[in-house]
Design a protein around this motif. Structure first.
Motif, PDB file in Angstrom:
ATOM      1  N   TYR A  30       0.835  -1.199   0.000  1.00  0.00           N
ATOM      2  CA  TYR A  30       0.000   0.000   0.000  1.00  0.00           C
ATOM      3  C   TYR A  30       0.872   1.252   0.000  1.00  0.00           C
ATOM      4  O   TYR A  30       0.651   2.176  -0.792  1.00  0.00           O
ATOM      5  N   ILE A  31       1.864   1.285   0.863  1.00  0.00           N
ATOM      6  CA  ILE A  31       2.760   2.442   0.946  1.00  0.00           C
ATOM      7  C   ILE A  31       3.514   2.612  -0.366  1.00  0.00           C
ATOM      8  O   ILE A  31       3.696   3.738  -0.850  1.00  0.00           O
ATOM      9  N   ALA A  32       3.966   1.505  -0.960  1.00  0.00           N
ATOM     10  CA  ALA A  32       4.717   1.581  -2.214  1.00  0.00           C
ATOM     11  C   ALA A  32       3.870   2.190  -3.318  1.00  0.00           C
ATOM     12  O   ALA A  32       4.340   3.045  -4.082  1.00  0.00           O
ATOM     13  N   VAL A  33       2.601   1.762  -3.421  1.00  0.00           N
ATOM     14  CA  VAL A  33       1.699   2.288  -4.446  1.00  0.00           C
ATOM     15  C   VAL A  33       1.438   3.772  -4.218  1.00  0.00           C
ATOM     16  O   VAL A  33       1.560   4.592  -5.133  1.00  0.00           O
ATOM     17  N   VAL A  34       1.079   4.117  -2.983  1.00  0.00           N
ATOM     18  CA  VAL A  34       0.759   5.508  -2.650  1.00  0.00           C
ATOM     19  C   VAL A  34       1.975   6.418  -2.862  1.00  0.00           C
ATOM     20  O   VAL A  34       1.867   7.491  -3.478  1.00  0.00           O
ATOM     21  N   PHE A  35       3.120   5.992  -2.367  1.00  0.00           N
ATOM     22  CA  PHE A  35       4.319   6.821  -2.446  1.00  0.00           C
ATOM     23  C   PHE A  35       4.766   6.988  -3.893  1.00  0.00           C
ATOM     24  O   PHE A  35       5.136   8.096  -4.315  1.00  0.00           O
ATOM     25  N   ALA A  36       4.744   5.906  -4.685  1.00  0.00           N
ATOM     26  CA  ALA A  36       5.206   5.973  -6.070  1.00  0.00           C
ATOM     27  C   ALA A  36       4.365   6.954  -6.884  1.00  0.00           C
ATOM     28  O   ALA A  36       4.901   7.767  -7.650  1.00  0.00           O
ATOM     29  N   ILE A  37       3.049   6.896  -6.731  1.00  0.00           N
ATOM     30  CA  ILE A  37       2.178   7.792  -7.492  1.00  0.00           C
ATOM     31  C   ILE A  37       2.315   9.230  -7.018  1.00  0.00           C
ATOM     32  O   ILE A  37       2.370  10.173  -7.818  1.00  0.00           O
ATOM     33  N   ASN A  38       2.412   9.425  -5.711  1.00  0.00           N
ATOM     34  CA  ASN A  38       2.495  10.783  -5.175  1.00  0.00           C
ATOM     35  C   ASN A  38       3.823  11.469  -5.468  1.00  0.00           C
ATOM     36  O   ASN A  38       3.931  12.696  -5.339  1.00  0.00           O
ATOM     37  N   MET A  39       4.813  10.689  -5.876  1.00  0.00           N
ATOM     38  CA  MET A  39       6.083  11.303  -6.285  1.00  0.00           C
ATOM     39  C   MET A  39       5.887  12.234  -7.484  1.00  0.00           C
ATOM     40  O   MET A  39       6.666  13.160  -7.688  1.00  0.00           O
ATOM     41  N   LEU A  40       4.821  11.987  -8.259  1.00  0.00           N
ATOM     42  CA  LEU A  40       4.534  12.849  -9.405  1.00  0.00           C
ATOM     43  C   LEU A  40       4.208  14.271  -8.963  1.00  0.00           C
ATOM     44  O   LEU A  40       4.303  15.210  -9.752  1.00  0.00           O
ATOM     45  N   GLY A  41       3.825  14.424  -7.702  1.00  0.00           N
ATOM     46  CA  GLY A  41       3.468  15.729  -7.174  1.00  0.00           C
ATOM     47  C   GLY A  41       4.616  16.719  -7.160  1.00  0.00           C
ATOM     48  O   GLY A  41       4.385  17.927  -6.997  1.00  0.00           O
TER      49      GLY A  41
END
Length: 205
Positions: A30-41
């Motif tokens: 869950y953390i990996a998915v959330v963190f990877a996508i939010n890096m686009l921010g």
């Protein structure tokens, strides 16, 4: 359409080492998915908001798969403690941790009402759990100047901070907070669909 998951077949009364492993594994996913996508921010604040929404939806996949392993009270709360604790290490405020635990407790009640087997209530549980996304930006409501003057914001550069100040008005923040439930429902439905279509056939759910 059936309204139960394989979790309904057996309800344990005590947490086992296997339960703790499942919490750790799916918490990490869950953390990996959330963190990877939010890096686009990091691109700009507008992309950040889009990335937050995308991560809510995508996070429904590992979370819904995790719920097929949940057999009793406490597992979702421990999941929340682990994931929120890790996010605090990346700079999330304490209030975000508190809100996450609160959302987890409500989600626990929802899946308990479904006897840990209701697909529909599992989707609702994820939607409620997703409300934790309101936590990280909560300080903007009550201490706006300090938030934007913080080290993590200053690292983004003056232009980024200026754009973010303009974008994240109280109205936008409130709309985002409400939308976490809506996109959480979409994420839960996506996770449920993939669980039924692929993971159950592969013996992973």
């Amino acid at each position: 359409m059936t309204t139960t998951t394989p979790a309904e077949r057996h309800l344990d009364v005590a947490m086992s080492p296997k339960d703790l492993i499942n919490i750790g594994v799916f918490g990490a996913l869950y953390i990996a998915v959330v963190f990877a996508i939010n890096m686009l921010g990091f691109v700009n604040p507008a992309v950040m908001l889009i990335a937050l929404v995308a991560s809510i939806v995508a996070g429904g996949i590992p979370f819904m798969l995790f719920l097929t392993r949940v057999r009793h009270a406490g597992m979702v709360t421990i999941f929340a403690i682990v994931t929120a604790g890790l996010l605090m290490l990346t700079g999330h405020p304490l209030i975000s941790f508190v809100i996450t635990i609160g959302c987890a407790l409500v989600a626990e009640v929802i899946i308990w009402f479904g006897r840990y087997g209701s697909r529909r209530l599992s989707v609702l549980a994820y939607a409620v759990y997703s409300a934790w996304y309101a936590g990280p930006m909560m300080p903007i409501f009550y201490d706006r100047d300090a938030y934007f003057a913080g080290p993590s914001m200053q690292m983004m550069g003056a232009d980024y901070v200026s754009q973010m100040r303009t974008l994240l008005s109280p109205a936008v923040l409130l709309a985002f907070d409400v939308s976490t439930i809506v996109f959480g429902l979409l994420g839960g439905l996506l996770g449920l669909r993939l669980t039924r279509k692929h993971f159950e056939k592969a013996g992973l759910a």
